[in-house]
Motif scaffolding. Structure first.
Motif, PDB file in Angstrom:
ATOM      1  N   ARG A 177       0.849  -1.185   0.000  1.00  0.00           N
ATOM      2  CA  ARG A 177       0.000   0.000   0.000  1.00  0.00           C
ATOM      3  C   ARG A 177       0.882   1.231   0.000  1.00  0.00           C
ATOM      4  O   ARG A 177       2.092   1.141   0.240  1.00  0.00           O
ATOM      5  CB  ARG A 177      -0.890   0.018   1.251  1.00  0.00           C
ATOM      6  CG  ARG A 177      -1.960  -1.078   1.240  1.00  0.00           C
ATOM      7  CD  ARG A 177      -2.975  -0.913   2.346  1.00  0.00           C
ATOM      8  NE  ARG A 177      -2.330  -0.904   3.656  1.00  0.00           N
ATOM      9  CZ  ARG A 177      -2.305   0.163   4.451  1.00  0.00           C
ATOM     10  NH1 ARG A 177      -2.871   1.293   4.083  1.00  0.00           N
ATOM     11  NH2 ARG A 177      -1.716   0.095   5.625  1.00  0.00           N
ATOM     12  N   GLY A 178       0.279   2.361  -0.261  1.00  0.00           N
ATOM     13  CA  GLY A 178       1.072   3.581  -0.273  1.00  0.00           C
ATOM     14  C   GLY A 178       0.265   4.797   0.151  1.00  0.00           C
ATOM     15  O   GLY A 178      -0.973   4.765   0.172  1.00  0.00           O
ATOM     16  N   TYR A 179       0.985   5.807   0.573  1.00  0.00           N
ATOM     17  CA  TYR A 179       0.374   7.093   0.910  1.00  0.00           C
ATOM     18  C   TYR A 179       1.140   8.160   0.148  1.00  0.00           C
ATOM     19  O   TYR A 179       2.352   8.047  -0.039  1.00  0.00           O
ATOM     20  CB  TYR A 179       0.498   7.384   2.409  1.00  0.00           C
ATOM     21  CG  TYR A 179      -0.329   6.472   3.276  1.00  0.00           C
ATOM     22  CD1 TYR A 179      -1.593   6.861   3.723  1.00  0.00           C
ATOM     23  CD2 TYR A 179       0.161   5.233   3.667  1.00  0.00           C
ATOM     24  CE1 TYR A 179      -2.347   6.018   4.526  1.00  0.00           C
ATOM     25  CE2 TYR A 179      -0.585   4.386   4.469  1.00  0.00           C
ATOM     26  CZ  TYR A 179      -1.843   4.790   4.899  1.00  0.00           C
ATOM     27  OH  TYR A 179      -2.589   3.968   5.696  1.00  0.00           O
ATOM     28  N   VAL A 180       0.436   9.187  -0.276  1.00  0.00           N
ATOM     29  CA  VAL A 180       1.113  10.318  -0.901  1.00  0.00           C
ATOM     30  C   VAL A 180       1.104  11.465   0.091  1.00  0.00           C
ATOM     31  O   VAL A 180       0.060  11.856   0.609  1.00  0.00           O
ATOM     32  CB  VAL A 180       0.399  10.739  -2.206  1.00  0.00           C
ATOM     33  CG1 VAL A 180       1.125  11.922  -2.838  1.00  0.00           C
ATOM     34  CG2 VAL A 180       0.337   9.571  -3.175  1.00  0.00           C
ATOM     35  N   LEU A 181       2.278  11.962   0.405  1.00  0.00           N
ATOM     36  CA  LEU A 181       2.406  13.046   1.371  1.00  0.00           C
ATOM     37  C   LEU A 181       2.806  14.301   0.607  1.00  0.00           C
ATOM     38  O   LEU A 181       3.810  14.310  -0.118  1.00  0.00           O
ATOM     39  CB  LEU A 181       3.478  12.676   2.406  1.00  0.00           C
ATOM     40  CG  LEU A 181       3.487  13.447   3.712  1.00  0.00           C
ATOM     41  CD1 LEU A 181       2.213  13.207   4.497  1.00  0.00           C
ATOM     42  CD2 LEU A 181       4.698  13.024   4.556  1.00  0.00           C
ATOM     43  N   GLU A 182       1.998  15.345   0.723  1.00  0.00           N
ATOM     44  CA  GLU A 182       2.334  16.607   0.058  1.00  0.00           C
ATOM     45  C   GLU A 182       2.164  17.732   1.058  1.00  0.00           C
ATOM     46  O   GLU A 182       1.146  17.804   1.746  1.00  0.00           O
ATOM     47  CB  GLU A 182       1.407  16.836  -1.143  1.00  0.00           C
ATOM     48  CG  GLU A 182       1.870  16.064  -2.372  1.00  0.00           C
ATOM     49  CD  GLU A 182       0.815  16.061  -3.476  1.00  0.00           C
ATOM     50  OE1 GLU A 182      -0.327  16.470  -3.203  1.00  0.00           O
ATOM     51  OE2 GLU A 182       1.135  15.629  -4.586  1.00  0.00           O
TER      52      GLU A 182
END
Lengths: 259, 337
Positions: A206-211
């Motif tokens: 799984r992944g998360y996008v951090l901005e």
């Protein structure tokens, strides 16, 4: 295994994380991708207690570890392989690895730890021949392997990897990601921070996008890799001009994130 | 240093100034009709003093490497070691003099180590998030308070610790070709050699020693290994206090320990550490020995009262021209060991 709930933290007056929530389940590889300065490293450092959280909660195996001293978090089974490696450059490779097991010397026998050192050497055969040389004589890629090996010497339940592919030649990048998969096979849970989004999403579950300090997207790695916005921003691929899905990790690299 | 490096005029500065210094010493010595014997004597006595500076300098280096601060309270540890040992020796313990001396030595070292740890917990630890400058000033304050307390506890009069060999004020002396050697000098050298071996073992072979070095090399990395930097700071102060106390105790029979003996000894230990580059223990030892010889030779050919002046001239010169120390190890912290 790891729950982060509405976590905020700041460096001085600059807020680096804003109400970040994420979860890592046992046995997973979770990737955090995002541009430079998004707060990815800060997130890992806050989990480790190197940066103070100013709001929210971090739970590891059900236990609240928010703002606990780093050495106690390490003792619970969280090990970080820091960005730019941070190996002890004038100590030998062996000493670096043994210090990775620093917390274990208290309760465990030296022979168990030596056996683990052998295992790490099997995982990274190149280190084996240079055990007694100072770490500073190793190439960048080998220092990265040493840093990962040192992290593993703690026998972590959760391994935090910060930019393991940064500044490495394509061949080594592939090798590092092969090892991450191998670690998962052996049952280590991995939270991976990467600018090389393509390679990260290929190994992750799984992944998360951090901005700019908050999570803008999350999902399974496959979902994220298919997402058009992510493809444009991080995978360096125009949506129409799809030139095959099997693009080697080597081609991703840092540029992909900037394009 | 490579040969190409010798082409730059700056590289010549060091060797040339050393040669000039030797010439001046000989010129002045000539006027006093000094022979080889006199020079040998001056060097030997200088080596004795220098060994003490080396011990104190290693305390500076250990604390600096681990915590990044210069601990000006180091001199107080020297004084406390000597004064505590004297007090125990002068107490009415029902023991043979030799046994009493052993108790006094151990008690002096142990007591000072405890005080060093207490000092770290009470003054440095609460301020650990402050800048190094703040912490350094705290150590200066700590020195002054400890000296003040020592004045209250022991008064201003000088004390006596007997020479280790004779257990008397008068020490046994050896004559080797016209050069006089005090037995206490042998104690000083022997003790320092033992301490050096012990420290090398500790830093090279034990896990705690390696953890201490890891802190010195990369504090962030060390914390991620689960090493408690706070505990290492406490350990560094304990070690520095013990080193200072050992120095103070072995030198006590050759001087008259007073409440303020730590000031000059501490500062000279600092000079020695600076000569050695502040980050290396071998450098500190070389720095201490060089400083001891240099000041004793310079004072020998001029006036003995000017010894301290020469030491601080050396400090200023080193800070101006070789701030990285004479071993050129100053580009980065090399090792704590």
């Amino acid at each position: 295994m790891l729950q982060i709930i509405d976590l905020s933290s700041s460096y001085g007056r600059i807020q680096a994380l804003r109400q970040v929530s994420l979860q890592v389940e046992e046995g997973e590889i979770v990737a955090i991708i995002g541009p430079n300065g998004a707060g990815k490293t800060t997130l890992l450092n806050t989990v480790c207690g190197l940066v103070r959280a100013c709001g929210g909660e971090i739970r590891f195996q059900g236990q609240d570890i928010t703002n606990m001293p780093t050495h106690r978090i390490v003792r619970l089974g969280v090990s970080q392989v820091p960005e730019r490696r941070q190996v002890f450059d004038t100590l030998s490779v062996r000493e670096n690895l043994l210090l990775g097991a620093y917390q274990r010397f208290r309760h465990e026998r030296r022979s168990t730890i030596e056996a683990d050192l052998q295992q790490v050497c099997e995982l990274f055969p190149l280190l084996q021949d240079r055990l007694d040389e100072p770490a500073e004589t190793l190439s960048g890629g080998m220092q990265q392997m040493l840093a990962i090996g040192r992290g593993l010497m703690a026998r972590p339940k959760l391994l935090l990897l910060d930019e393991p592919s940064l500044g490495l030649a394509p061949l080594l990048v592939r090798e590092i990601f092969r090892i991450i998969l191998e670690l998962r096979r052996q049952g280590t849970t991995v939270l991976l921070v990467e600018q090389n989004a393509r390679a990260a999403l290929r190994v992750a579950d799984r992944g998360y996008v951090l901005e700019t300090g908050h999570v803008t997207m999350s999902g399974t790695a496959a979902e994220l890799a298919r997402d058009e916005a992510i493809q444009r921003a991080y995978l360096g691929r125009s949506v129409s001009g799809n030139h095959g899905t099997r693009v080697g990790a080597s081609e991703g690299g840092k540029e992909a994130g900037r394009r | 240093m490579s040969f190409t490096a010798l082409r730059s005029p700056r590289a010549w500065l060091g060797p040339l100034s050393v040669l000039a210094l030797i010439a001046v010493v000989f010129f002045l010595g000539e006027r006093m009709n000094f022979g080889p014997q006199q020079y040998m004597q001056l060097i030997l006595d200088g080596l004795r003093g220098g060994t003490i500076y080396a011990l104190i300098a290693m305390g500076f280096v250990t604390v600096f490497n681990v915590t990044g601060i210069i601990n000006f309270a180091q001199g107080a540890f020297v004084m406390l070691g000597a004064m505590l040992a004297v007090s125990i020796y002068d107490s009415s313990l029902p023991l043979m003099p030799a046994a009493k001396l052993v108790v006094a030595v151990i008690g002096g070292i142990a007591g000072t180590t405890l005080i060093g740890m207490l000092l770290e917990r009470l003054t440095i630890y609460p301020a650990r998030h402050s800048s190094p400058l703040t912490l350094i000033i705290i150590t200066v304050g700590a020195y002054i308070s400890m000296q003040g307390l020592a004045l209250i506890a022991w008064g201003a009069k000088p004390y006596v610790l007997p020479a280790f060999t004779t257990l008397d004020i008068a020490d046994k002396t050896f004559r080797i070709g016209g050069v006089v050697l005090k037995a206490q000098s042998l104690w000083i050298w022997g003790t320092t050699a033992l301490v050096l071996v012990g420290l090398a073992y500790f830093f090279e072979r034990t896990l705690t020693g390696k953890a201490l070095r890891a802190c010195a090399i990369n504090k962030r990395g060390a914390r991620l290994m689960g090493i408690s930097v706070n505990r290492m700071s406490l350990l560094a102060f304990a070690l520095a206090a013990a080193l200072g106390a050992i120095g103070g105790i072995v030198v006590a029979p050759t001087t008259r320990p007073t409440y303020d003996m730590g000031l000059v000894l501490g500062l000279k230990g600092f000079v020695a550490a600076i000569i050695g580059g502040l980050v290396s223990s071998p450098g500190a030892v070389i720095g201490g020995l060089l400083l001891g010889i240099l000041e004793n030779l310079a004072a020998g050919v001029t006036r003995s009262g000017m010894k301290d002046i020469y030491s601080f001239i050396v400090l200023i010169l080193v800070l101006l021209y070789r701030p990285q120390g004479i071993l050129r190890a100053g580009r980065k912290p090399v090792e704590a060991g």
